[in-house]
Design an enzyme around this catalytic site. Structure first.
Site, mmCIF file in Angstrom:
data_model
loop_
_atom_site.group_PDB
_atom_site.id
_atom_site.type_symbol
_atom_site.label_atom_id
_atom_site.label_comp_id
_atom_site.label_asym_id
_atom_site.label_seq_id
_atom_site.Cartn_x
_atom_site.Cartn_y
_atom_site.Cartn_z
ATOM 1 N N TYR A 267 33.155 22.318 -62.798
ATOM 2 C CA TYR A 267 32.241 21.493 -62.018
ATOM 3 C C TYR A 267 31.355 20.598 -62.896
ATOM 4 O O TYR A 267 30.155 20.488 -62.659
ATOM 5 C CB TYR A 267 31.338 22.370 -61.129
ATOM 6 N N TYR A 395 31.966 30.364 -48.857
ATOM 7 C CA TYR A 395 32.700 29.811 -50.003
ATOM 8 C C TYR A 395 33.936 30.680 -50.195
ATOM 9 O O TYR A 395 33.836 31.903 -50.295
ATOM 10 C CB TYR A 395 31.849 29.832 -51.280
ATOM 11 N N ASP A 497 37.223 38.296 -47.255
ATOM 12 C CA ASP A 497 37.297 37.794 -48.634
ATOM 13 C C ASP A 497 36.286 38.613 -49.446
ATOM 14 O O ASP A 497 35.085 38.342 -49.414
ATOM 15 C CB ASP A 497 36.958 36.298 -48.645
ATOM 16 N N LYS A 526 38.264 38.680 -59.092
ATOM 17 C CA LYS A 526 37.117 38.826 -59.998
ATOM 18 C C LYS A 526 37.105 40.146 -60.781
ATOM 19 O O LYS A 526 37.768 40.248 -61.795
ATOM 20 C CB LYS A 526 35.826 38.649 -59.204
#
Ligand code: PMP
Length: 673
Positions: A267, A395, A497, A526
């Protein structure tokens, strides 16, 4: 400050160098500095009338003790008569050297002295108690830098390079390398070899001070006195405080230029204003920067290094797997790491979930979940279900399908909205975590969406309990029950999620457990590999899988699917999770963060403070200027990465209270400088 003195071998002059370092430390310390200690944890060959290493330390400072006696402690913690390897010397007396009590004694000494030198025995891989506990493990547990002593003679380069490679592999820090001329040189050639050794070591390790000690003749005290003078002239002035960072080498400056000109970071544009910090190693909760500074990682590498960096069990498992194969395609082939990981996952995931798809990242796991849901609908003969429900403030990742599920207004993917599939967004759950909701009232908010759209909706994606990258909002567990019921009533798959929340982050193994609901599809990633390698997975039920099968094969197949190294890492990470110490640790992190962060609500710029499991969030009123916030944190020895108006910490579960204290202090100081 403490140092561990080790050698490339036995008989390299370690004890005399330790004694000379002690002398130098005592001489250079200010009179009001605290006490200094030189400790030999384990002494073999100990007996009446035999000079021990501790006697050498005593001799080194004998002439200075008159005024300074109270300030120096020398001692040995375990003594054995036989002059042989440690474990054998202990065994000959019917004993073993237990790791924890020894470490505890050393920790107490290090804590209660301003300076401590700890002298090992032999080299860094010397076993103390079998192969489970070596000198290297002792140093790693104490977390102190090393002074490596090597004899300056022919053949030493190999020993130094091997030792340094092992130390780097274990991410142990080397404060200095001492090349000690142990015998009197006899010829000009030998002198030249010695000088060349020093040059070679210096050029190979430009950021480590390399000290050359010539042969020092005479009795022990005279020798050690001469060695001290050589140390004094060559050691950096700040050696014992090590606060001032070493200068980056030319090589690392060129590397940074390359990085700036050619490498995109997440980003960011290429011409970014603040350059990235080069990290050379990481261990536990620490990041070691190339310039010598050490930072406490408060966000565990975007929440994935849950057991801390360089975990010996995860590393060991990867190394073992590497010896057989790094990778093999998963189409038509299989392997034990994938199977063993699958078995571990089924043992801990919600019971209904029986089928696993290995994906290469969290975003891909979400894409796979979308495909599963779409193929499930097709398999049920329903071709109208082509869209998804998601929550405002959500997200779910950076790939196209996942982007379409992120908050459409606030999400970071707005600029691609024209090419993204249009999903239906439901209001962000308003009642915070820990409170109960009025089921009837909330149903009135959410049910109309189901009534209106369920026929075109295959699945409802949500981050259970904690919406993380969408603003760290923690909502009532009751919503999960409501959403589960609505999904059942309207034939919509409930897709959790748990890429961010899974594996203990919220205080439960999976966040869905807060409401005792089981999803139809679960995405994890993760922390799955403990932050070592990229791996994610999408799990689903027997029922969903058999509907998919009616549609045909599940249409996804990444090249690196079920990468054996990543699966092996994940097996080790899940074993650590299964041992369960994270539960206690997460509770204590939560308590600590609550105690320290809650008072920050008193600051004018703080809008809210939220703590859940090992997540601590300070929402500020003005958005945070990230570069200056990060500079401030780095000055406090801390690594954090805020976004928008959210300052947060999400550390490794192994983090200590003293490290957490630094993180919360950095945040507090930022709010009230
Ligand atoms: N879902 C959630 C909830 C996440 O937090 C993230 C990453 N922050 C992702 C998906 C995407 O995972 P990855 O970055 O591994 O693609």
């Amino acid at each position: 400050m403490a140092f561990f003195v080790t050698g490339t071998d036995t008989d390299v002059g370690k004890t005399q160098i330790t004694a000379a370092l002690l002398r130098h430390w005592v001489i250079s310390a200010n009179s009001n500095d605290g006490p200094i200690a030189a400790i030999k944890p384990i002494q073999t060959g100990y007996g009446e009338g035999v000079a021990s290493d501790v006697d050498v330390y005593r001799l080194a400072i004998a002439d200075m003790l008159v005024n300074r006696q109270r300030r120096v402690r020398v001692g040995c913690l375990r003594k054995f008569r036989a002059a042989c390897s440690l474990h054998l010397a202990a065994a000959l007396e019917g004993k073993t050297i237990a790791a924890e009590p020894l470490l505890e004694e050393l920790r107490v000494i290090v804590k209660s002295h301003a300076g401590t030198l700890i002298e090992g025995a032999g080299g860094i891989l010397v076993p103390i108690n079998g192969l489970e506990f070596t000198m290297a493990d002792l140093v790693a547990a104490l977390d102190i830098p090393i002074v490596l002593v090597a004899p300056n003679r022919v053949g030493v380069l190999n020993h130094i390079f091997l030792t340094m490679a092992e130390l780097a592999r274990r991410a142990l820090t080397v404060a200095a390398i001492v090349l000690n001329q142990v015998s009197e040189e006899t010829s000009p050639e030998e002198l030249r070899y010695g000088e060349d050794n020093v040059d070679q070591v210096k050029s190979r390790f430009p950021s480590v001070p390399v000290i050359a000690i010539p042969f020092c003749p005479g009795e022990t005290s005279v020798r050690v006195g001469a060695m001290e003078r050589h140390l004094e002239s060559q050691l950096p002035a700040n050696f014992f405080t090590s606060k001032v960072p070493a200068l980056p080498s030319e090589k690392s400056t060129a590397a940074l230029v390359f990085d700036r000109e050619h490498l995109w970071h997440p980003y960011e544009d290429l011409a970014r204003s603040s350059p990235p910090l080069p990290v050379v190693s990481a261990r536990g909760a620490y990041l070691q920067l190339a310039d010598g500074r050490v930072l406490i990682d408060g966000i565990s590498s975007w929440w994935c290094a849950i057991h801390g960096y360089n975990h010996p069990r995860i590393n060991g498992t990867i190394e073992k797997q590497l010896r057989s194969m790094a990778h093999v395609m998963f189409a038509g082939l299989t392997h034990n790491p994938a199977i063993e990981l699958g078995q571990r996952l089924l043992a801990m995931a919600p019971r209904k979930l029986q089928k696993i798809f290995y994906a290469d990242s969290g975003s891909v796991a979400v894409e796979v979940a979308m495909k599963m849901a779409l193929q499930w609908a097709r398999g049920m003969g329903d071709f109208k279900k082509q869209r998804f429900f998601a929550l405002n403030g959500s997200y779910h990742g950076d790939t196209s399908g996942a982007m379409s599920l992120c908050d459409p207004a606030e999400g970071m993917h707005r600029r691609f909205s024209k090419i993204l599939p249009r999903q239906i967004f439901l209001p962000r759950p308003g009642v915070p975590f820990g409170q109960t909701i009025d089921q009837a009232l909330e149903r009135q908010i959410y049910e109309p969406f189901f009534e209106k759209h369920a026929t075109e909706i295959a699945g409802f994606f949500l981050e259970p309990i904690a919406q993380c990258a969408g603003g760290f909002w923690f909502y009532s567990a009751d919503y999960l029950e409501l959403f589960r019921n609505l999904c059942d009533e309207y034939d919509v798959l409930f897709i959790a999620d748990e890429i961010a929340t899974g594996f203990g982050r919220t205080g439960k193994l999976f966040a869905c457990e807060w409401a005792d609901v089981e999803p139809d599809i679960l995405c994890i990633g993760k922390g799955l590999t403990g932050g070592c390698m990229t791996l994610a997975a999408t799990l689903t039920t027997e029922a969903v899988a058999s509907a998919i099968a009616r549609d045909g094969p599940l249409m996804h197949g990444p090249t690196y699917m079920a990468n054996p190294l990543a699966c092996a890492a994940a097996c080790a990470s899940l074993d650590l999770i299964a041992e369960g110490t994270w539960r206690k640790k997460t509770r204590s992190i939560e308590k600590f963060l609550r105690d320290k962060l809650a008072p920050l609500t008193a600051h004018a710029n703080v809008a809210d403070v939220r703590v859940l499991g090992s997540m601590g969030v300070v929402e500020v009123r003005d958005s945070v200027d990230r570069p200056s916030f990060q500079r401030h944190c780095v000055d406090h020895g801390v690594w954090l990465r805020p976004f928008a108006d959210i300052i947060y910490t999400m550390p490794a579960y192994i983090i200590g209270d003293d490290q957490l204290e630094k993180i919360t202090a950095a945040i507090e100081n930022w709010l009230a400088p």
